[in-house]
Design a protein around this motif. Structure first.
Motif, PDB file in Angstrom:
ATOM      1  N   ASP A 125       0.828  -1.204   0.000  1.00 17.14           N
ATOM      2  CA  ASP A 125       0.000   0.000   0.000  1.00 17.14           C
ATOM      3  C   ASP A 125       0.867   1.260   0.000  1.00 17.14           C
ATOM      4  OD1 ASP A 125      -2.438  -1.324  -0.061  1.00 17.14           O
ATOM      5  OD2 ASP A 125      -2.500  -1.578   2.116  1.00 17.14           O
ATOM      6  N   ALA A 126       1.987   1.217   0.714  1.00 17.28           N
ATOM      7  CA  ALA A 126       2.891   2.381   0.704  1.00 17.28           C
ATOM      8  C   ALA A 126       3.463   2.608  -0.697  1.00 17.28           C
ATOM      9  CB  ALA A 126       4.015   2.165   1.717  1.00 17.28           C
ATOM     10  N   ALA A 127       3.857   1.488  -1.352  1.00 15.01           N
ATOM     11  CA  ALA A 127       4.379   1.625  -2.729  1.00 15.01           C
ATOM     12  C   ALA A 127       3.294   2.126  -3.664  1.00 15.01           C
ATOM     13  CB  ALA A 127       4.910   0.267  -3.194  1.00 15.01           C
ATOM     14  N   MET A 163      -7.429  13.222 -11.330  1.00 12.57           N
ATOM     15  CA  MET A 163      -7.150  13.452  -9.915  1.00 12.57           C
ATOM     16  C   MET A 163      -8.242  12.883  -9.008  1.00 12.57           C
ATOM     17  SD  MET A 163      -4.218  14.662  -9.952  1.00 12.57           S
ATOM     18  CE  MET A 163      -4.136  14.918  -8.186  1.00 12.57           C
ATOM     19  N   ALA A 164      -9.484  12.880  -9.491  1.00 17.68           N
ATOM     20  CA  ALA A 164     -10.554  12.269  -8.688  1.00 17.68           C
ATOM     21  C   ALA A 164     -10.289  10.770  -8.496  1.00 17.68           C
ATOM     22  CB  ALA A 164     -11.895  12.509  -9.362  1.00 17.68           C
ATOM     23  N   ARG A 165      -9.900  10.122  -9.598  1.00 18.30           N
ATOM     24  CA  ARG A 165      -9.601   8.684  -9.503  1.00 18.30           C
ATOM     25  C   ARG A 165      -8.377   8.423  -8.625  1.00 18.30           C
ATOM     26  NH1 ARG A 165      -5.914   5.780 -11.801  1.00 18.30           N
ATOM     27  NH2 ARG A 165      -5.316   7.504 -13.211  1.00 18.30           N
ATOM     28  N   ARG A 170      -5.886   6.610  -3.652  1.00 15.99           N
ATOM     29  CA  ARG A 170      -4.908   6.892  -2.603  1.00 15.99           C
ATOM     30  C   ARG A 170      -5.542   6.771  -1.213  1.00 15.99           C
ATOM     31  NH1 ARG A 170      -3.884  11.719  -3.764  1.00 15.99           N
ATOM     32  NH2 ARG A 170      -1.940  11.503  -4.989  1.00 15.99           N
ATOM     33  N   GLU A 171      -6.783   7.248  -1.100  1.00 15.35           N
ATOM     34  CA  GLU A 171      -7.464   7.178   0.205  1.00 15.35           C
ATOM     35  C   GLU A 171      -7.679   5.723   0.634  1.00 15.35           C
ATOM     36  OE1 GLU A 171     -11.559   8.801   2.377  1.00 15.35           O
ATOM     37  OE2 GLU A 171     -11.132   9.291   0.270  1.00 15.35           O
ATOM     38  N   ARG A 172      -8.111   4.894  -0.326  1.00 15.32           N
ATOM     39  CA  ARG A 172      -8.297   3.482   0.018  1.00 15.32           C
ATOM     40  C   ARG A 172      -6.977   2.832   0.426  1.00 15.32           C
ATOM     41  NH1 ARG A 172     -11.827   3.724  -4.521  1.00 15.32           N
ATOM     42  NH2 ARG A 172     -10.183   2.878  -5.871  1.00 15.32           N
ATOM     43  N   ALA A 173      -5.897   3.125  -0.282  1.00 17.52           N
ATOM     44  CA  ALA A 173      -4.593   2.554   0.040  1.00 17.52           C
ATOM     45  C   ALA A 173      -4.104   3.025   1.410  1.00 17.52           C
ATOM     46  CB  ALA A 173      -3.584   2.918  -1.050  1.00 17.52           C
ATOM     47  N   GLN A 174      -4.371   4.270   1.740  1.00 17.53           N
ATOM     48  CA  GLN A 174      -3.962   4.787   3.048  1.00 17.53           C
ATOM     49  C   GLN A 174      -4.737   4.111   4.190  1.00 17.53           C
ATOM     50  OE1 GLN A 174      -4.534   9.007   2.620  1.00 17.53           O
ATOM     51  NE2 GLN A 174      -2.462   9.359   1.812  1.00 17.53           N
ATOM     52  N   VAL A 175      -6.033   3.885   3.954  1.00 17.82           N
ATOM     53  CA  VAL A 175      -6.846   3.199   4.978  1.00 17.82           C
ATOM     54  C   VAL A 175      -6.322   1.783   5.211  1.00 17.82           C
ATOM     55  CG1 VAL A 175      -9.137   2.261   5.474  1.00 17.82           C
ATOM     56  CG2 VAL A 175      -8.900   4.597   4.580  1.00 17.82           C
ATOM     57  N   ARG A 176      -6.027   1.064   4.121  1.00 13.77           N
ATOM     58  CA  ARG A 176      -5.489  -0.300   4.269  1.00 13.77           C
ATOM     59  C   ARG A 176      -4.131  -0.285   4.965  1.00 13.77           C
ATOM     60  NH1 ARG A 176      -7.243  -0.762  -1.172  1.00 13.77           N
ATOM     61  NH2 ARG A 176      -5.061  -0.567  -1.858  1.00 13.77           N
ATOM     62  N   ARG A 177      -3.286   0.676   4.596  1.00 22.04           N
ATOM     63  CA  ARG A 177      -1.961   0.746   5.214  1.00 22.04           C
ATOM     64  C   ARG A 177      -2.068   1.045   6.711  1.00 22.04           C
ATOM     65  NH1 ARG A 177       1.803   5.694   3.675  1.00 22.04           N
ATOM     66  NH2 ARG A 177       0.149   6.639   4.918  1.00 22.04           N
ATOM     67  N   ASP A 178      -2.947   1.988   7.086  1.00 24.51           N
ATOM     68  CA  ASP A 178      -3.106   2.326   8.509  1.00 24.51           C
ATOM     69  C   ASP A 178      -3.671   1.146   9.304  1.00 24.51           C
ATOM     70  OD1 ASP A 178      -2.154   4.808   7.880  1.00 24.51           O
ATOM     71  OD2 ASP A 178      -4.148   5.747   7.757  1.00 24.51           O
ATOM     72  N   SER A 179      -4.656   0.450   8.724  1.00 25.55           N
ATOM     73  CA  SER A 179      -5.238  -0.714   9.396  1.00 25.55           C
ATOM     74  C   SER A 179      -4.195  -1.816   9.593  1.00 25.55           C
ATOM     75  CB  SER A 179      -6.423  -1.238   8.584  1.00 25.55           C
ATOM     76  OG  SER A 179      -6.959  -2.410   9.185  1.00 25.55           O
ATOM     77  N   ALA A 180      -3.387  -2.088   8.551  1.00 28.32           N
ATOM     78  CA  ALA A 180      -2.337  -3.099   8.665  1.00 28.32           C
ATOM     79  C   ALA A 180      -1.308  -2.703   9.711  1.00 28.32           C
ATOM     80  CB  ALA A 180      -1.679  -3.318   7.306  1.00 28.32           C
TER      81      ALA A 180
END
Length: 320
Positions: A125-127, A163-165, A170-180
């Protein structure tokens, strides 16, 4: 105490049966695990179950042999019970300890695998976030190039859509990274222990449990061995007293008959036997029948009264 044992006897026997089934199953599984041939495994496992059940019966039998002063047989019975109990205790300990160790290993494996998966997911997710940032920069460059060529509307549409996409992904990836990261932190702070027990405590628990499975049923059966005798003891004492009284009465009657035969003449015995109960037996009648004097007849009647054949009243002697 006897009433309490009698009331709870079947409950205690049910407990013994339940505990014995545990040790018997453990022995059967241990023996079967050592033999690859299926038929031989079933054969020897069945024999092991019978021997395991015998070891519980051996203790009450040994106590009975000791009570009967058959010391050698009792000691041999105890030795067999101890040997079989050692094998059964080892089997129960091995089954329980192996289960705990297996559970611990599985838990640790899942624990380590989960940590590896979380690290991999967090790095991915960070990558991905870095890649999305790179894509956003490229979109801005393309939009700026369009503006330089005078295509302002086209540049605005490109930035808005792209940018919307990128922002949503990016938001979804950040949520997964924070949860992990949070779950990984929790796993690293929690020690991997099977059932929360250290190995030393698990070893003591298994050893104590295996020993209890051997000792408790044997103690219950040994305690219940004397219960039937104790329950029957009042009846037995009463019956013995009754029989003793009957034997004493028979001896008394026999002694009386012997004394009568030795002391009283047969004619007087017949005279008393023919007289009805309460009928008067006169001295003159005895003297006449036996052709003896009155004084001797009187002595004979006194002896008959002493033997219980006559009763002396104010009016003379009467038949008993």
């Amino acid at each position: 105490m006897h009433h309490l044992q009698r009331h709870h006897r079947w409950a205690l026997l049910a407990m013994v049966a339940a505990l014995a089934s545990v040790t018997a199953t453990s022995v059967a599984l241990a023996i079967a695990a050592l033999i690859e041939n299926a038929m031989l495994a079933v054969l020897f496992a069945s024999a092991a179950v019978v021997l395991d059940l015998f070891k519980y019966i051996a203790w009450p039998l040994a106590l009975g042999l000791l009570a009967a002063r058959r010391t050698i047989c009792a000691l041999l019975m105890m030795a067999c019970a101890l040997a079989l109990g050692g094998v059964s205790g080892w089997a129960s300990y091995d089954r329980l300890y192996s289960s705990i160790i297996t559970s611990r290993a599985e838990y640790q494996a899942r624990h380590e695998q989960r940590k590896a998966d979380l690290v991999e997911q967090r790095d991915a997710d960070a990558a991905r976030i870095e890649q999305l940032d790179t894509d956003a920069a490229a979109v801005h460059q393309q939009a700026n190039a369009l503006r330089e060529r005078g295509m302002v509307s086209r540049a605005l549409e490109l930035e808005t859509a792209a940018m919307a996409r990128i922002d949503a992904e990016r938001e979804r990836a950040q949520v997964r990274r924070d949860s992990a990261s949070q779950e990984l932190t929790t796993l690293l702070a929690r020690p991997a222990k099977a059932a929360g027990l250290p190995l030393e405590l698990a070893t003591l628990l298994c050893a104590g449990f295996a020993a209890a499975l051997e000792v408790v049923p044997a103690l219950i059966l040994a305690a219940l061995r004397s219960t039937p005798v104790a329950e029957r003891s009042p009846l037995a004492v009463t019956e013995n007293r009754k029989q003793a009284g009957e034997r004493q009465q028979e001896r008394t009657e026999t002694d009386t008959e012997t004394a009568v035969a030795q002391v009283l003449p047969p004619e007087l015995q017949q005279l008393i036997a023919e007289a009805q109960s309460g009928a008067k037996v006169a001295v003159r009648q005895v003297a006449k029948e036996l052709q003896i004097g009155s004084s001797k007849a009187t002595r004979l009647l006194q002896q008959a009264a002493e033997l219980g054949l006559l009763h002396k009243t104010a009016g003379g002697y009467v038949a008993a």
